[in-house]
Design an enzyme around this catalytic site. Structure first.
Site, PDB file in Angstrom:
ATOM      1  N   GLN A 238     126.280  16.146  93.557  1.00 11.71           N
ATOM      2  CA  GLN A 238     125.622  17.412  93.254  1.00 11.71           C
ATOM      3  C   GLN A 238     126.251  18.088  92.045  1.00 11.71           C
ATOM      4  OE1 GLN A 238     123.446  19.373  97.027  1.00 11.71           O
ATOM      5  NE2 GLN A 238     125.585  19.908  96.909  1.00 11.71           N
ATOM      6  N   ILE A 241     124.857  17.062  88.632  1.00 12.76           N
ATOM      7  CA  ILE A 241     123.620  17.748  88.246  1.00 12.76           C
ATOM      8  C   ILE A 241     123.892  19.224  87.963  1.00 12.76           C
ATOM      9  CG2 ILE A 241     121.302  18.376  89.005  1.00 12.76           C
ATOM     10  CD1 ILE A 241     121.712  15.401  88.306  1.00 12.76           C
ATOM     11  N   GLU A 242     124.723  19.863  88.802  1.00 12.04           N
ATOM     12  CA  GLU A 242     125.040  21.279  88.605  1.00 12.04           C
ATOM     13  C   GLU A 242     125.666  21.526  87.244  1.00 12.04           C
ATOM     14  OE1 GLU A 242     128.168  24.615  90.413  1.00 12.04           O
ATOM     15  OE2 GLU A 242     127.410  23.024  91.706  1.00 12.04           O
ATOM     16  N   ARG A 243     126.611  20.686  86.864  1.00 15.58           N
ATOM     17  CA  ARG A 243     127.318  20.897  85.605  1.00 15.58           C
ATOM     18  C   ARG A 243     126.408  20.632  84.407  1.00 15.58           C
ATOM     19  NH1 ARG A 243     132.687  18.087  88.282  1.00 15.58           N
ATOM     20  NH2 ARG A 243     133.403  19.996  89.315  1.00 15.58           N
ATOM     21  N   GLY A 246     124.204  23.675  84.116  1.00 13.73           N
ATOM     22  CA  GLY A 246     124.933  24.787  83.514  1.00 13.73           C
ATOM     23  C   GLY A 246     125.077  24.638  82.014  1.00 13.73           C
TER      24      GLY A 246
END
Length: 384
Positions: A238, A241-243, A246
């Site tokens: 996860q 994808i989160e980074r 961002g």
């Protein structure tokens, strides 16, 4: 990556939505330090914006990640960072593991309403004393019959005061910290779940952020995402994808900072000419534009890797590190050219200055990104 007319149509849809339904209200939401997540997410769900990359069987569009990347960039057109971040939590932080690892029943119960905008999601990973060090979380989930009993707490939880469910990382056994954790869906109305307090922040004001407590919270074991003990691994997936989300969103935010600064300095006069006509100003903006272009290139390299099914951890980590530094440099450099107006709370450039500072902290601090990259390079000291 060559974007298609379909990508551009998505960008146009987002721009219209933002212009008509978000930006007219942003100042009020910033003042209230919360935005109506259910209302906004419901409208986004109707437009098909919350499930671009999610499974069709759960109401998503089943598109590749390049469409999610266009959305991450386009959300930077919002005149604040808090609402885009809240949306990013819903689409790219609290639900990727659920979409890719969750059972069909779990996806039907929680992912489908998150895609439609009926449910608001939050992510429960960070804790007091355990921010970027994910392996050290203390929240526990012990088995009791067919259930888990969860005790502990989470900190800095975006959407926490409005969420319908939380994707919680908890220790489900003793043993190695990378193999004893599980991701569990916890409905926020479950007995024993409480919002300890709504947190006040230096930026991201329109986004509600909470500290959560879990006191003997009972949820069925079927609410666990995937295999028991694999939660740390799923959370690392996860984070990839989160980074990347961002970094893409910050590239868009940095571009907006440059664009509004060009407009402001072209109109603002000092000593008989526009601020923009000074060589230092237009040269500096050219330097900053080059940094943003470099960041976008790195981001889209990561997007291409995800679309191709490759592990994009290294690229996403570099992009996230670079994004945190670029947004600080761009926001600070642009704010200077606004003079006294740049220091005013009402100026969008001051909001970008405040909101962008989180990038080097949230989702893993810069120092953690450097540690990860050092391991890829083979230079990180080995444990003795």
């Amino acid at each position: 990556m060559q974007l298609t007319p379909e990508h551009e149509a998505l960008r146009d849809t987002l721009k219209r939505f933002i212009d008509n339904e978000v930006n007219p209200h942003v100042d009020a939401w910033e003042e209230a330090e919360v935005f109506p997540a259910h209302e906004i997410f419901k409208r986004m769900g109707q437009l098909g914006l919350l499930g671009l990359t999610k499974p069709v069987e759960n109401g998503g569009s089943g598109l590749d990640y390049s469409y999610g990347a266009v959305m991450a960039e386009s959300l930077a057109l919002m005149n604040c960072g808090g609402v885009p971040m809240a949306i990013g939590v819903q689409t790219d932080m609290a639900t990727p593991a659920l979409a890719h690892r969750g059972s069909r029943e779990l996806r039907d119960e929680f992912l489908a309403p998150a895609i439609s905008g009926e449910y608001v999601a939050c992510l429960g990973v960070s804790e007091v004393g355990s921010g970027s060090d994910v392996a050290s979380v203390k929240t526990t989930a012990r088995k009791d019959g067919d259930d888990y009993l969860i005790d502990g707490g989470k900190m800095w939880t975006t959407n926490g005061t409005q969420a319908d469910f939380c994707c919680v990382l908890a220790n489900t056994s003793e043993g190695a910290p990378h193999r004893n954790k599980s991701l569990i869906i916890v409905p926020m109305k479950t007995k024993g779940v409480s919002v300890a307090r709504k947190l006040k922040k230096m930026g991201m004001h329109a986004s509600d952020t909470a500290q959560l407590y879990f006191d003997g919270v009972r949820v069925p074991q079927r609410y666990r995402i995937g295999e028991e003990g694999m939660g740390f691994i799923y959370q690392m997936e996860q984070f990839q994808i989160e980074r990347l989300w961002g970094a893409l969103n910050n590239a868009g935010m940095a571009q907006r900072a440059i664009d509004i600064t060009i407009d402001y300095t072209r109109e603002r006069k000092a000593f008989g000419r526009s601020i923009l006509d000074n060589q230092w100003v237009h040269y500096k903006l050219a330097e900053l534009q080059t940094e943003v272009a470099s960041l976008r290139a790195l981001c889209w390299q990561g997007v291409e890797e995800v679309v191709a099914g490759h592990d994009a951890t290294r690229t996403a980590t570099m992009a996230k590190l670079k994004a945190g530094r670029v947004i600080r440099e761009v926001a600070d450099g642009c704010l200077q050219f606004w003079g006294g107006m740049g220091f005013m709370d009402e100026s969008h450039i001051s909001r970008i200055f405040r909101d962008g500072r989180l990038t080097s902290i949230g989702g893993g601090a810069d120092e953690v990104m450097l540690q990860i990259l050092s391991k890829f390079m083979g230079t990180f000291p080995k444990a003795s």
